[in-house]
Design a protein around this motif. Sequence first.
Motif, PDB file in Angstrom:
ATOM      1  N   SER A  14       0.872  -1.190  -0.036  1.00  0.00           N
ATOM      2  CA  SER A  14       0.078  -0.084  -0.051  1.00  0.00           C
ATOM      3  C   SER A  14       0.999   1.249   0.155  1.00  0.00           C
ATOM      4  CB  SER A  14      -0.860   0.022   1.237  1.00  0.00           C
ATOM      5  OG  SER A  14      -0.366  -0.244   2.547  1.00  0.00           O
ATOM      6  N   ALA A  15       0.284   2.459  -0.151  1.00  0.00           N
ATOM      7  CA  ALA A  15       1.304   3.518  -0.571  1.00  0.00           C
ATOM      8  C   ALA A  15       0.204   4.696  -0.331  1.00  0.00           C
ATOM      9  CB  ALA A  15       1.954   3.656  -1.784  1.00  0.00           C
ATOM     10  N   VAL A  16       0.860   5.874   0.219  1.00  0.00           N
ATOM     11  CA  VAL A  16       0.410   7.159   0.293  1.00  0.00           C
ATOM     12  C   VAL A  16       1.067   8.106  -0.279  1.00  0.00           C
ATOM     13  CG1 VAL A  16      -0.474   8.841   2.234  1.00  0.00           C
ATOM     14  CG2 VAL A  16      -0.727   6.354   2.701  1.00  0.00           C
ATOM     15  N   ILE A  17       0.429   8.931  -1.123  1.00  0.00           N
ATOM     16  CA  ILE A  17       1.186  10.206  -1.725  1.00  0.00           C
ATOM     17  C   ILE A  17       0.784  11.469  -0.820  1.00  0.00           C
ATOM     18  CG2 ILE A  17       1.348  11.802  -3.506  1.00  0.00           C
ATOM     19  CD1 ILE A  17       1.188   9.246  -5.131  1.00  0.00           C
ATOM     20  N   ASP A  18       1.432  12.050   0.025  1.00  0.00           N
ATOM     21  CA  ASP A  18       1.078  13.251   0.882  1.00  0.00           C
ATOM     22  C   ASP A  18       1.520  14.474   0.396  1.00  0.00           C
ATOM     23  OD1 ASP A  18       0.540  14.648   2.946  1.00  0.00           O
ATOM     24  OD2 ASP A  18       1.975  13.758   4.512  1.00  0.00           O
ATOM     25  N   ILE A  19       0.501  15.282  -0.170  1.00  0.00           N
ATOM     26  CA  ILE A  19       0.962  16.649  -0.647  1.00  0.00           C
ATOM     27  C   ILE A  19       0.743  17.729   0.302  1.00  0.00           C
ATOM     28  CG2 ILE A  19       0.224  18.089  -2.658  1.00  0.00           C
ATOM     29  CD1 ILE A  19      -0.858  15.756  -4.092  1.00  0.00           C
ATOM     30  N   GLY A  20       1.635  17.901   0.831  1.00  0.00           N
ATOM     31  CA  GLY A  20       1.630  19.211   2.014  1.00  0.00           C
ATOM     32  C   GLY A  20       2.098  20.532   1.686  1.00  0.00           C
ATOM     33  N   SER A  21       2.073  21.317   2.795  1.00  0.00           N
ATOM     34  CA  SER A  21       2.661  22.732   2.194  1.00  0.00           C
ATOM     35  C   SER A  21       3.942  22.824   2.030  1.00  0.00           C
ATOM     36  CB  SER A  21       1.937  23.568   3.568  1.00  0.00           C
ATOM     37  OG  SER A  21       0.694  23.454   3.766  1.00  0.00           O
ATOM     38  N   ARG A  25       5.339  13.860  -0.813  1.00  0.00           N
ATOM     39  CA  ARG A  25       6.239  12.603  -0.317  1.00  0.00           C
ATOM     40  C   ARG A  25       5.215  11.443  -0.853  1.00  0.00           C
ATOM     41  NH1 ARG A  25       9.651  11.627   3.979  1.00  0.00           N
ATOM     42  NH2 ARG A  25       9.048  13.686   4.862  1.00  0.00           N
ATOM     43  N   LEU A  26       6.110  10.154  -1.183  1.00  0.00           N
ATOM     44  CA  LEU A  26       5.491   9.040  -1.556  1.00  0.00           C
ATOM     45  C   LEU A  26       6.248   8.193  -0.456  1.00  0.00           C
ATOM     46  CD1 LEU A  26       4.239   6.774  -2.963  1.00  0.00           C
ATOM     47  CD2 LEU A  26       6.224   6.558  -4.453  1.00  0.00           C
ATOM     48  N   VAL A  27       5.207   7.343   0.186  1.00  0.00           N
ATOM     49  CA  VAL A  27       5.765   6.301   1.117  1.00  0.00           C
ATOM     50  C   VAL A  27       4.902   5.120   0.805  1.00  0.00           C
ATOM     51  CG1 VAL A  27       6.000   5.663   3.726  1.00  0.00           C
ATOM     52  CG2 VAL A  27       5.877   8.109   3.079  1.00  0.00           C
ATOM     53  N   VAL A  28       5.797   3.931   0.534  1.00  0.00           N
ATOM     54  CA  VAL A  28       5.156   2.733   0.202  1.00  0.00           C
ATOM     55  C   VAL A  28       5.431   1.819   1.351  1.00  0.00           C
ATOM     56  CG1 VAL A  28       5.354   0.673  -1.323  1.00  0.00           C
ATOM     57  CG2 VAL A  28       5.731   3.192  -1.988  1.00  0.00           C
ATOM     58  N   TYR A  29       4.433   0.860   1.628  1.00  0.00           N
ATOM     59  CA  TYR A  29       4.421   0.036   2.896  1.00  0.00           C
ATOM     60  C   TYR A  29       4.134  -1.358   2.434  1.00  0.00           C
ATOM     61  CZ  TYR A  29       3.143   4.420   5.206  1.00  0.00           C
ATOM     62  OH  TYR A  29       3.107   5.668   5.788  1.00  0.00           O
ATOM     63  N   GLU A  30       4.799  -2.470   3.117  1.00  0.00           N
ATOM     64  CA  GLU A  30       4.542  -3.561   2.860  1.00  0.00           C
ATOM     65  C   GLU A  30       4.644  -4.512   4.054  1.00  0.00           C
ATOM     66  OE1 GLU A  30       6.606  -5.885  -0.600  1.00  0.00           O
ATOM     67  OE2 GLU A  30       7.725  -6.962   1.173  1.00  0.00           O
ATOM     68  N   PRO A  36       2.542  -2.480   8.854  1.00  0.00           N
ATOM     69  CA  PRO A  36       3.326  -2.492   7.670  1.00  0.00           C
ATOM     70  C   PRO A  36       4.616  -1.868   7.816  1.00  0.00           C
ATOM     71  CG  PRO A  36       1.530  -0.909   7.593  1.00  0.00           C
ATOM     72  CD  PRO A  36       1.287  -1.590   8.972  1.00  0.00           C
ATOM     73  N   ALA A  37       5.806  -2.269   7.053  1.00  0.00           N
ATOM     74  CA  ALA A  37       6.963  -1.557   7.283  1.00  0.00           C
ATOM     75  C   ALA A  37       7.347  -0.658   5.989  1.00  0.00           C
ATOM     76  CB  ALA A  37       7.948  -2.709   7.240  1.00  0.00           C
ATOM     77  N   VAL A  38       7.983   0.509   6.192  1.00  0.00           N
ATOM     78  CA  VAL A  38       8.134   1.504   4.996  1.00  0.00           C
ATOM     79  C   VAL A  38       9.290   0.822   4.066  1.00  0.00           C
ATOM     80  CG1 VAL A  38       9.151   3.501   4.546  1.00  0.00           C
ATOM     81  CG2 VAL A  38       7.494   3.267   6.341  1.00  0.00           C
ATOM     82  N   ILE A  39       8.951   0.277   2.994  1.00  0.00           N
ATOM     83  CA  ILE A  39      10.033  -0.118   2.174  1.00  0.00           C
ATOM     84  C   ILE A  39      10.715   1.056   0.973  1.00  0.00           C
ATOM     85  CG2 ILE A  39       9.213  -2.561   2.440  1.00  0.00           C
ATOM     86  CD1 ILE A  39       7.873  -1.866  -0.700  1.00  0.00           C
ATOM     87  N   PHE A  40       9.872   2.241   1.184  1.00  0.00           N
ATOM     88  CA  PHE A  40      10.086   3.270   0.023  1.00  0.00           C
ATOM     89  C   PHE A  40       9.714   4.523   0.794  1.00  0.00           C
ATOM     90  CE2 PHE A  40       9.821   6.137  -3.703  1.00  0.00           C
ATOM     91  CZ  PHE A  40      11.223   6.193  -3.925  1.00  0.00           C
ATOM     92  N   ASN A  41      10.402   5.722   0.675  1.00  0.00           N
ATOM     93  CA  ASN A  41      10.141   6.792   1.238  1.00  0.00           C
ATOM     94  C   ASN A  41      10.818   7.978   0.700  1.00  0.00           C
ATOM     95  OD1 ASN A  41       9.413   9.167   2.827  1.00  0.00           O
ATOM     96  ND2 ASN A  41       9.603   8.095   4.856  1.00  0.00           N
ATOM     97  N   MET A  68       5.888  17.650 -10.852  1.00  0.00           N
ATOM     98  CA  MET A  68       6.951  16.747 -11.291  1.00  0.00           C
ATOM     99  C   MET A  68       7.174  15.325 -10.479  1.00  0.00           C
ATOM    100  SD  MET A  68       9.707  19.019 -12.898  1.00  0.00           S
ATOM    101  CE  MET A  68      10.954  17.935 -13.116  1.00  0.00           C
ATOM    102  N   ALA A  69       6.919  15.993  -9.249  1.00  0.00           N
ATOM    103  CA  ALA A  69       7.249  14.651  -8.139  1.00  0.00           C
ATOM    104  C   ALA A  69       5.981  13.660  -8.237  1.00  0.00           C
ATOM    105  CB  ALA A  69       7.272  15.287  -6.709  1.00  0.00           C
ATOM    106  N   LEU A  70       4.784  14.143  -8.440  1.00  0.00           N
ATOM    107  CA  LEU A  70       3.610  13.258  -8.760  1.00  0.00           C
ATOM    108  C   LEU A  70       3.731  12.561  -9.809  1.00  0.00           C
ATOM    109  CD1 LEU A  70       0.740  15.845  -7.580  1.00  0.00           C
ATOM    110  CD2 LEU A  70       1.881  14.009  -6.111  1.00  0.00           C
ATOM    111  N   ARG A  71       4.113  12.985 -11.025  1.00  0.00           N
ATOM    112  CA  ARG A  71       4.389  12.319 -12.142  1.00  0.00           C
ATOM    113  C   ARG A  71       5.297  10.928 -11.766  1.00  0.00           C
ATOM    114  NH1 ARG A  71       3.299  17.278 -14.944  1.00  0.00           N
ATOM    115  NH2 ARG A  71       5.463  17.967 -14.742  1.00  0.00           N
ATOM    116  N   ARG A  72       6.227  11.198 -11.259  1.00  0.00           N
ATOM    117  CA  ARG A  72       7.391  10.358 -10.763  1.00  0.00           C
ATOM    118  C   ARG A  72       6.830   9.324  -9.926  1.00  0.00           C
ATOM    119  NH1 ARG A  72      12.509   8.597  -9.555  1.00  0.00           N
ATOM    120  NH2 ARG A  72      12.982   8.208  -7.589  1.00  0.00           N
ATOM    121  N   TYR A  73       6.062   9.825  -8.895  1.00  0.00           N
ATOM    122  CA  TYR A  73       5.430   8.902  -7.883  1.00  0.00           C
ATOM    123  C   TYR A  73       4.440   7.806  -8.551  1.00  0.00           C
ATOM    124  CZ  TYR A  73       7.855  11.715  -4.472  1.00  0.00           C
ATOM    125  OH  TYR A  73       8.898  12.441  -3.551  1.00  0.00           O
TER     126      TYR A  73
END
Length: 494
Positions: A14-21, A25-30, A36-41, A68-73
Motif C-alpha cells: 500500500s502507499a500514500v502520496i502526501d501533498i503537504g505545504s 512525499r511518497l511512502v510505500v508500505y509492505e 506495515p513496514a516502510v519499504i520506500f520513502n 513533477m514529483a507526482l508524475r514520478r510517484y
Amino acid sequence: MPIARSTRLTAHRSAVIDIGSNSVRLVVYEGPPRAPAVIFNEKVPAGLGRGLAIDNRIAPEDAERGLMALRRYALLARHMEVKDLQCVATAAVRDAENGPDFIAGAAEAGLKIRLLSGEEEAEAAGCGVISAIPDAHGIAVDLGGGSLELAEVLGGTVGRRVSFPLGVLRLPALRKQGQQVFERSVRKMLKGAGWPDNMSGLPLYLVGGSWRALSRLDIELTQDPLPVLDHHVMPRAALRRLLRATKRMSFEELRAIPGMASNRAATLPDAAALLAALVNIIDVPEMTVSSSGLREGLLYQALDPATRAQDPLIVAAEFEGRRLARFAPHGRAIAEWIAPLFANEQASDSRIRLAASLLSDVAWSANPDFRAERGTEIGLHGNWRSIDIPGRILLARALHAGFGGADVDFPAMTSLVPADRIDRARQWGLAIRLAQRLTGGVEAPLKASAIALDDGKLRLSLDPGWHHLAGESVDRRLRALAQAFGVKPELVLL
C-alpha cells in the motif's frame, strides 16, 4: 490488547502520496496491515505553501515542482505493484486559490487527489497516533507547513478535532510582535474553537517533521543514550532548554545535529515558540513524539475492527520472525515454554518477552561473532510500533543474551531502565537460548519437555523417548540460566 494469533507472510503493498505545504512525499508500505513496514520513502520539498502568504496562490514554479514529483510517484507506484494507493492533499492545496488547477494537473498524471478538510487531517493524525500508541490518552498535535491540527485521543478513538492556520510557514509573520503577543493570539484562536476546555492538563503527542526536528535537538542537548525519536518523552521542563537553545544556536549549529534537515533547522525557533504557547495554554505535563501520523492514520482508518485490535508490536515481531527464521517459526511456543519461570511478571513485560521469543531466530544468518550485536540492533532500532524506549532496551537485552552476547558488551542503559528489569530481560534471553539449543530450532521437542523453578533448583524435564535431547551444549546453557536465577540446575529424565 488482543494479540493476533497468526500473521501471514505477505507482499501486499500500500502507499500514500502526501501533498503537504512543505513537501510532496511518497511512502510505500509492505507487510501485515496492522504493522506495515516502510519499504520506500521519498519527498520533494516543493514548498507549495510558500506563495500563500504573498497572493494566496501556489507559485507556478512550486506547482510545477510538485507535479513533477507526482508524475514520478505515479510511475513508481505502478511498477512497485502497489495495490492500494491513497493520494491526499492538505492545507496548501486546500487554501490556495489555484488549488483546483493543481488537482487537475495531478489528474493528468493519473492521480485522484483527495482534498482533506482540516478536521479530516486532524482525525487522520489522531488515528496515526493511536495506530502506534493504542493506549494514548491526550491530544495529538500535528504541525505542518500550512496548518496545526489538534485531536483528542482517548480509549483507542479520536474525539474532538480542530485545525488552525498555524503552520511553520505562517508562524514567522505571527511572531513578529514577540512571544507574549503571539501566545495571546494562539490562546484566542484556541478559545474561539472551544479549546482546551476539559482537556487542560493532558499530555501532547507530537506529530510532524518540525516537532521531530525539535525532538532531535532535545536528544542532542540531553545526550540521550538511545537517540530514537519514536516515543521520545519530553517533560514540560524541557521547553526551557529548547527555547534557550533555539535562541543561542546558529543555523549552522542546528543544521549540524545528526539527522537534522536544513529546512527543519530553519523552523526550530518558530516550532519551539508554538510548542511553548500550547504547553502554557493547555497546561501540558509532558510531550511524547509519535513517528506515526497522518499517513499511518489513513492506513489505520482503512482497517476492519478486528485488525485494528491487534497488537502492532507482536504482529510486526511475528512477521519479522517468520521472514528470517531457519525453520517453521515457533516463537509463541518458546514463550509459553519459558513462561513458568516468569509467572509473577507484569503483563507489559510478558508482552516484550513474547516479542523477544518471536524474534529468537532472526540473527542466525549473521556472522557468529556478530549475532548478539545484530540482535541488539534489531531490538533497539527496529521499526517497531507500540513500544516505548524502556521496552526497546528490554527487547534488545533479551536478544543480546539470546544470541550469546557477553554481558559486558551490552550498552549501559541503566539510566533509562532499572537494573533489575534489565537483569530480568537477560534471563528471558538465556531461557530462549536454552530452548533454541534444546530443540535445534524446531518446535516438536518443546512438547516433550518442560522447565520450572522449584525448591531452589532450575529443573529441565524430558519425556520418555526424548532423553537423547540432553547433551553437553544443553547442559552448558541450562547451567548458565540457573546461574542467572541464582539456583542449581537439575536434569530430570522421566
